[in-house]
Design an enzyme around this catalytic site. Structure first.
Site, PDB file in Angstrom:
ATOM      1  N   GLU A 107      12.173 -22.914  -1.523  1.00 30.02           N
ATOM      2  CA  GLU A 107      10.997 -22.341  -2.367  1.00 30.02           C
ATOM      3  C   GLU A 107      11.428 -20.833  -2.485  1.00 30.02           C
ATOM      4  OE1 GLU A 107       6.563 -20.176  -1.547  1.00 30.02           O
ATOM      5  OE2 GLU A 107       7.325 -21.659  -0.029  1.00 30.02           O
ATOM      6  N   HIS A 213      21.074 -27.792   5.833  1.00 27.27           N
ATOM      7  CA  HIS A 213      20.163 -27.019   6.822  1.00 27.27           C
ATOM      8  C   HIS A 213      20.021 -25.590   6.362  1.00 27.27           C
ATOM      9  CE1 HIS A 213      24.402 -25.955   8.159  1.00 27.27           C
ATOM     10  NE2 HIS A 213      24.007 -24.715   8.360  1.00 27.27           N
ATOM     11  N   GLU A 274      19.288 -24.945  11.857  1.00 27.83           N
ATOM     12  CA  GLU A 274      20.365 -24.478  12.630  1.00 27.83           C
ATOM     13  C   GLU A 274      19.947 -23.098  13.434  1.00 27.83           C
ATOM     14  OE1 GLU A 274      24.769 -22.415  12.395  1.00 27.83           O
ATOM     15  OE2 GLU A 274      23.968 -23.625  10.924  1.00 27.83           O
ATOM     16  N   HIS A 301      10.071 -17.545   5.238  1.00 24.25           N
ATOM     17  CA  HIS A 301       9.508 -18.568   6.269  1.00 24.25           C
ATOM     18  C   HIS A 301      10.090 -19.873   6.213  1.00 24.25           C
ATOM     19  CE1 HIS A 301       6.645 -19.322   2.711  1.00 24.25           C
ATOM     20  NE2 HIS A 301       7.113 -20.606   3.154  1.00 24.25           N
ATOM     21  N   GLU A 347       5.418 -21.811   8.344  1.00 20.00           N
ATOM     22  CA  GLU A 347       4.116 -22.467   7.693  1.00 20.00           C
ATOM     23  C   GLU A 347       3.891 -23.770   7.964  1.00 20.00           C
ATOM     24  OE1 GLU A 347       2.501 -22.271   3.006  1.00 20.00           O
ATOM     25  OE2 GLU A 347       4.820 -22.320   3.459  1.00 20.00           O
TER      26      GLU A 347
END
Length: 358
Positions: A107, A213, A274, A301, A347
């Site tokens: 995002e 990741h 990670e 986040h 979130e």
């Protein structure tokens, strides 16, 4: 609906680049229609949010890496937009899925006007004294070819494949200076010193890449591992201990139908977290990492999508989780934020796959 007055009431600072807005990937849900239980085995590490200065340049970079823009949300009243990018080719792990029913989504959050502000800069999380978030990671089919393609396109590197002693990984830089690790999907790849990859160093297909990741640094590995496993239901996929260098890496995620790989090879997986632990930080009472939301801002986040948002949040309440925003706080009732042991925001959203309110 998304007024600046509402955002100010949250009192999170003037440059919050992903405020608590009503997310359009979750519809209004009649409470009576929802189940009363939640199954942690259905959870997904949905996305990682980073703030960007110029969305045109950032979207261009991530699309060059093979990601597709799968959703864009615009909030002109509040003067910010959200861009959700993910791998979506026919061979992608989440091809065609709703944005909430994916893993490995990125995002990008943009506040209007930052692209024209010469003084505005992103905190990439890797510079003292504001370290915390470390990098995103993309796994590729041919690491030599992938890195060469990036370099030929004019993108900079924090570490080229042949630099240093670790010849099997590289770190590209996105337009804001965020680090993007590049790793190989081939077991046992020697990277820059792999003759097999060198022989095909011009052949790479970005549609086969995966967002493998997201890395964050943690102060106390024991506390963080306990939190992500017991609170969020993640499983430990593998551990890398570098005792001589004074750090350990822990890779967690949701196994899904394929489960945790028995051989510990995780490069083909999407949506891993990670945790990087530097030895000794847990003993320093004054030590803390930057969560990305305090000034200077950058990373925002990570996000987990759940089968039943109400039931999941009720469980978090029961087990005494620390909240940034409860589901019932404010006017936005379809999103919640937890705080992990280091103060990173997590979130929680509804996975639309499980939403019975159609």
């Amino acid at each position: 609906m998304y007024t600046l007055q509402a955002l100010r009431r949250v009192q999170l600072g003037p440059r919050l680049l992903r405020p608590f807005v009503q997310s359009s990937y979750v519809r209004t849900r009649p409470f009576a229609a929802m189940a009363t239980t939640t199954d942690l085995n259905t959870y997904k590490f949905n996305h990682s949010m980073i703030r960007v200065k110029d969305p045109k340049e950032s979207v261009k970079f991530y699309e060059f890496l093979g990601l597709s823009l799968v959703r864009k949300l615009t909030f002109p009243e509040a003067k910010f937009d959200l861009y959700f990018l993910a791998y979506d080719s026919p061979s992608a792990a989440s091809h065609g899925n709703h944005v909430s029913d994916r893993e490995g989504v990125v995002e990008l959050t943009h506040n209007y006007g930052t692209e024209d502000d010469a003084s505005y800069a992103i905190n990439n999380g890797n510079k003292e004294p504001h370290r915390g978030f470390g990098h995103l990671c993309v796994s590729v089919d041919n690491i030599q070819a992938a890195c060469r393609r990036l370099e030929e396109a004019g993108y900079a590197f924090q570490k080229k494949l042949a630099d240093g002693r670790m010849k099997n990984i590289a770190f590209a830089l996105d337009p804001d200076g965020y680090w993007v690790e590049i790793i190989s999907q081939k077991p046992g790849s020697r990277g820059a010193e792999d003759p097999e990859e060198e022989a095909t160093a011009t052949a790479t297909d970005p549609s086969t890449y995966r967002m493998n990741h997201t890395m964050i640094r943690v102060k106390d590995a024991e506390k963080s591992l306990k939190w992500y496993q017991e609170v969020l239901g993640m499983k430990l996929f593998r551990t890398h201990e570098a005792a001589a260098a004074g750090f350990s890496l822990y890779f967690l995620g949701y196994p899904g139908p394929e489960g945790v790989p028995a051989d510990g090879f995780t490069s083909r997986k999407e949506g891993l977290l990670e945790l990087t632990w530097n030895y000794g930080t847990e003993k320093d009472a004054e030590f803390k990492y930057h969560n990305g939301n305090d000034q200077p801002q950058g990373f925002g986040h990570i996000c987990v999508s759940v089968d039943n948002l109400d039931a999941a949040c009720a469980r978090f309440e029961t087990i005494g989780t620390t909240w940034k925003k409860r589901l019932t706080d404010g006017r936005m009732r379809d999103v919640a934020f937890l705080l992990d042991p280091d103060g990173y925001w997590v979130e929680i959203i509804q996975n639309e796959k499980f939403n019975t309110a159609k």
